[in-house]
Design an enzyme around this catalytic site. Structure first.
Site, PDB file in Angstrom:
ATOM      1  N   HIS A 263      -1.540  17.370   1.114  1.00 28.00           N
ATOM      2  CA  HIS A 263      -0.759  16.562   2.062  1.00 28.00           C
ATOM      3  C   HIS A 263       0.541  16.017   1.482  1.00 28.00           C
ATOM      4  O   HIS A 263       1.270  15.316   2.177  1.00 28.00           O
ATOM      5  CB  HIS A 263      -1.600  15.393   2.593  1.00 28.00           C
ATOM      6  CG  HIS A 263      -1.827  14.316   1.566  1.00 28.00           C
ATOM      7  ND1 HIS A 263      -2.778  14.416   0.584  1.00 28.00           N
ATOM      8  CD2 HIS A 263      -1.209  13.135   1.354  1.00 28.00           C
ATOM      9  CE1 HIS A 263      -2.749  13.338  -0.169  1.00 28.00           C
ATOM     10  NE2 HIS A 263      -1.794  12.534   0.271  1.00 28.00           N
TER      11      HIS A 263
HETATM   12  C1  UD1 Z   1       0.444   8.380   3.242  1.00 23.16           C
HETATM   13  C2  UD1 Z   1       1.049   7.896   1.936  1.00 23.16           C
HETATM   14  C3  UD1 Z   1       0.606   8.784   0.794  1.00 23.16           C
HETATM   15  C4  UD1 Z   1      -0.905   8.909   0.764  1.00 23.16           C
HETATM   16  C5  UD1 Z   1      -1.438   9.329   2.117  1.00 23.16           C
HETATM   17  C6  UD1 Z   1      -2.934   9.275   2.083  1.00 23.16           C
HETATM   18  C7  UD1 Z   1       3.271   6.847   2.153  1.00 23.16           C
HETATM   19  C8  UD1 Z   1       4.717   7.033   1.905  1.00 23.16           C
HETATM   20  N1  UD1 Z   1       2.519   7.942   1.978  1.00 23.16           N
HETATM   21  O1  UD1 Z   1       0.973   9.657   3.494  1.00 23.16           O
HETATM   22  O2  UD1 Z   1       1.035   8.232  -0.426  1.00 23.16           O
HETATM   23  O3  UD1 Z   1      -1.262   9.840  -0.208  1.00 23.16           O
HETATM   24  O4  UD1 Z   1      -0.960   8.424   3.125  1.00 23.16           O
HETATM   25  O5  UD1 Z   1      -3.539   9.956   3.098  1.00 23.16           O
HETATM   26  O6  UD1 Z   1       2.831   5.780   2.471  1.00 23.16           O
HETATM   27  N2  UD1 Z   1      -0.783  10.860  11.088  1.00 23.16           N
HETATM   28  C9  UD1 Z   1      -1.699  11.061  12.086  1.00 23.16           C
HETATM   29  N3  UD1 Z   1      -2.734  10.155  12.199  1.00 23.16           N
HETATM   30  C10 UD1 Z   1      -2.871   9.079  11.384  1.00 23.16           C
HETATM   31  C11 UD1 Z   1      -1.906   8.892  10.384  1.00 23.16           C
HETATM   32  C12 UD1 Z   1      -0.868   9.779  10.242  1.00 23.16           C
HETATM   33  O7  UD1 Z   1      -1.627  12.008  12.839  1.00 23.16           O
HETATM   34  O8  UD1 Z   1      -3.844   8.313  11.541  1.00 23.16           O
HETATM   35  C13 UD1 Z   1       0.318  11.846  10.952  1.00 23.16           C
HETATM   36  C14 UD1 Z   1       1.581  11.447  11.687  1.00 23.16           C
HETATM   37  O9  UD1 Z   1       2.156  12.601  12.181  1.00 23.16           O
HETATM   38  C15 UD1 Z   1       2.460  10.896  10.581  1.00 23.16           C
HETATM   39  C16 UD1 Z   1       2.037  11.731   9.389  1.00 23.16           C
HETATM   40  O10 UD1 Z   1       0.661  11.963   9.569  1.00 23.16           O
HETATM   41  O11 UD1 Z   1       3.825  11.009  10.855  1.00 23.16           O
HETATM   42  C17 UD1 Z   1       2.282  11.037   8.060  1.00 23.16           C
HETATM   43  O12 UD1 Z   1       1.637   9.758   8.014  1.00 23.16           O
HETATM   44  P1  UD1 Z   1       2.164   8.618   7.000  1.00 23.16           P
HETATM   45  O13 UD1 Z   1       1.232   7.491   6.974  1.00 23.16           O
HETATM   46  O14 UD1 Z   1       3.589   8.310   7.283  1.00 23.16           O
HETATM   47  O15 UD1 Z   1       2.157   9.346   5.609  1.00 23.16           O
HETATM   48  P2  UD1 Z   1       1.028  10.237   4.946  1.00 23.16           P
HETATM   49  O16 UD1 Z   1       1.540  11.612   4.815  1.00 23.16           O
HETATM   50  O17 UD1 Z   1      -0.249  10.010   5.675  1.00 23.16           O
HETATM   51  N1  UDP Z   2     -10.947  11.518   1.839  1.00 27.20           N
HETATM   52  C1  UDP Z   2     -11.874  11.583   2.866  1.00 27.20           C
HETATM   53  N2  UDP Z   2     -11.813  12.629   3.746  1.00 27.20           N
HETATM   54  C2  UDP Z   2     -10.906  13.631   3.632  1.00 27.20           C
HETATM   55  C3  UDP Z   2      -9.967  13.562   2.579  1.00 27.20           C
HETATM   56  C4  UDP Z   2     -10.007  12.483   1.713  1.00 27.20           C
HETATM   57  O1  UDP Z   2     -12.742  10.720   2.986  1.00 27.20           O
HETATM   58  O2  UDP Z   2     -10.923  14.565   4.464  1.00 27.20           O
HETATM   59  C5  UDP Z   2     -10.986  10.340   0.933  1.00 27.20           C
HETATM   60  C6  UDP Z   2     -11.201  10.662  -0.544  1.00 27.20           C
HETATM   61  O3  UDP Z   2     -12.050   9.664  -1.062  1.00 27.20           O
HETATM   62  C7  UDP Z   2      -9.824  10.529  -1.126  1.00 27.20           C
HETATM   63  C8  UDP Z   2      -9.240   9.408  -0.275  1.00 27.20           C
HETATM   64  O4  UDP Z   2      -9.750   9.683   1.019  1.00 27.20           O
HETATM   65  O5  UDP Z   2      -9.815  10.172  -2.473  1.00 27.20           O
HETATM   66  C9  UDP Z   2      -7.736   9.334  -0.270  1.00 27.20           C
HETATM   67  O6  UDP Z   2      -7.267  10.535   0.173  1.00 27.20           O
HETATM   68  P1  UDP Z   2      -5.800  11.068   0.244  1.00 27.20           P
HETATM   69  O7  UDP Z   2      -5.820  12.368  -0.476  1.00 27.20           O
HETATM   70  O8  UDP Z   2      -5.411  11.066   1.671  1.00 27.20           O
HETATM   71  O9  UDP Z   2      -4.838  10.008  -0.469  1.00 27.20           O
HETATM   72  P2  UDP Z   2      -4.201   9.896  -1.937  1.00 27.20           P
HETATM   73  O10 UDP Z   2      -5.313   9.543  -2.855  1.00 27.20           O
HETATM   74  O11 UDP Z   2      -3.534  11.180  -2.284  1.00 27.20           O
HETATM   75  O12 UDP Z   2      -3.194   8.812  -1.796  1.00 27.20           O
END
Ligand code: UD1
Ligand code: UDP
Length: 361
Positions: free
Chosen positions: A205
């Site tokens: 991601h």
């Molecule tokens: C965010 C964090 C990243 C973390 C990740 C964990 C920042 C800058 N990034 O990235 O460090 O590793 O979370 O998972 O804070 N979306 C959905 N449903 C949701 C949430 C998001 O569909 O519930 C989609 C939306 O299209 C959104 C995109 O995911 O625009 C990105 O979401 P966002 O929270 O901005 O950043 P992540 O890529 O999730």
């Molecule tokens: N995780 C989960 N379901 C998933 C993917 C991740 O429960 O499908 C959990 C897992 O414990 C992981 C945490 O969510 O360590 C955080 O995941 P993510 O990779 O989104 O965030 P990051 O650690 O890269 O910020």
């Protein structure tokens, strides 16, 4: 003990890290509340973690949602300023490195509220990662800094952070893992998704892997090659779904795309995997503790302790298939585990916080 603690959480990894801290403070009788920013909001990205991890329902959900960095951060700042002003806590606790983390630290600092940062001091030394910006600035704004590794303590010292503020406490994400380990059922998770006895798990991601179509295409080509050696289950974060599917992930033989999984099912799948390919921060740590070979599709990691004390290896897209073959052929890597990743980090953090409150409130 006077004064309340507000925990600000917003994204999936925050929930996994906050759960043991909230539980340990609850056990210590500390007044506290949980503010959910709403950065993640889908059932599978948010609510399922509260249910499964025994986190209390958030006292408030600010519903900030998605947007560009500026728009999302601006919405976070505005909503958090109102919320933290009204609550006037004695301490604001923030987790990890997401936009909600930095926004809460910035708002608190401007309101004159002390900040505790859980998972301080991690550094990838790669300022193209939004998380690196968030981590560095959050640490500068924090009064209490909780580090998961000795390297993190060293980075903070190098940056001139007062060492009296820094506490090496181990890794609360691993508290969560160890607390729920008996509930991780690889067989149930594997059969639920029709996977063979030997399978791999992939999570991708990071913007650097999934936002740019060329990078997404390179990642998908690497996964296609890897899937010739091991059937792959890919619980897809919503961020990368469109780009990875456009690059052909969905039609690749041996690759099974899944929805994001709840914590218990995901960890069941991870526990039973022959190998894992990821760009997640948390997954690098979890595989280290589970002893599952982890191939991290990134040029760097802010968690080098998972390489030196764990199962993690950094790989390029071209290097993925050979590294996977090696991991599958080799014995399970011997892994003593990083120091203090022992399931006691939440209570350590709670003790520091309550003592700090006794002296500062
Ligand atoms: C965010 C964090 C990243 C973390 C990740 C964990 C920042 C800058 N990034 O990235 O460090 O590793 O979370 O998972 O804070 N979306 C959905 N449903 C949701 C949430 C998001 O569909 O519930 C989609 C939306 O299209 C959104 C995109 O995911 O625009 C990105 O979401 P966002 O929270 O901005 O950043 P992540 O890529 O999730
Ligand atoms: N995780 C989960 N379901 C998933 C993917 C991740 O429960 O499908 C959990 C897992 O414990 C992981 C945490 O969510 O360590 C955080 O995941 P993510 O990779 O989104 O965030 P990051 O650690 O890269 O910020």
């Amino acid at each position: 003990m006077l004064g309340s603690v507000v925990h600000v959480v917003g994204a999936r990894p925050n929930f996994v890290k906050a759960a043991p801290v909230v539980a340990a403070l609850r056990a210590a009788g500390q007044p506290q509340s949980v503010v959910h920013t709403g950065q993640h909001y889908d059932e599978r990205m948010s609510h399922v973690f509260f249910r499964e991890l025994g986190l209390p329902e958030p006292d408030v959900d600010l519903g900030v949602g998605s947007g560009s960095h500026a728009r999302q951060t601006a919405a976070l700042l505005t909503a958090l300023e109102d919320e933290l002003s009204a609550r006037a806590p004695a301490l604001v606790t923030v987790y990890g490195d997401v936009n909600s983390t930095l926004a809460a630290a910035l708002v608190a600092a401007k309101l004159g509220l002390p900040v505790a940062h859980v998972e301080a001091g991690l550094r990838s030394f790669d300022m193209t990662m939004p998380e690196e910006v968030n981590r560095r600035l959050t640490d500068q704004l924090s009064d209490l800094l909780f580090a998961t590794s000795p390297e993190a303590v060293g980075h903070l010292a190098d940056e001139g952070v007062d060492t009296a503020r820094v506490h090496f406490v181990g890794n609360p994400m691993i508290d969560t893992l160890l607390a729920h380990l008996p509930r991780f059922d690889p067989e149930a998770a594997r059969t639920a998704h029709g996977l063979p006895g030997r399978y791999g798990v992939v999570t991708l991601h990071r913007p650097a892997n999934v936002d740019d179509p060329a990078a997404a295409a390179a990642a998908v080509a690497a996964l296609r090659e890897a899937a010739r050696h091991l059937e792959l289950a890919v619980p897809l974060h919503p961020r990368g779904r469109a780009a990875l599917e456009a690059a052909g992930l969905g039609d690749a033989p041996g690759i099974r795309i899944l929805e994001p999984l709840g914590y218990l099912e995901f960890m069941g799948l991870l526990r039973g995997a022959a190998a894992v390919v990821t760009d997640s921060g948390g997954v690098q740590e979890e595989t280290t503790v589970l002893g599952v070979p982890c191939l991290t599709l990134r040029p760097n990691t802010e968690r080098p302790v998972t390489v030196t004390h764990g199962t993690n290896r950094l790989v390029t897209p071209d290097g993925l298939a050979p590294a996977l073959r090696k991991a599958l052929d080799g014995d399970a890597p011997a892994c003593e585990g990083p120091p203090l990743w022992d399931g006691r980090s939440g209570p350590r953090i709670a003790r520091v916080i309550t003592e700090w409150l006794d002296h500062h409130v």
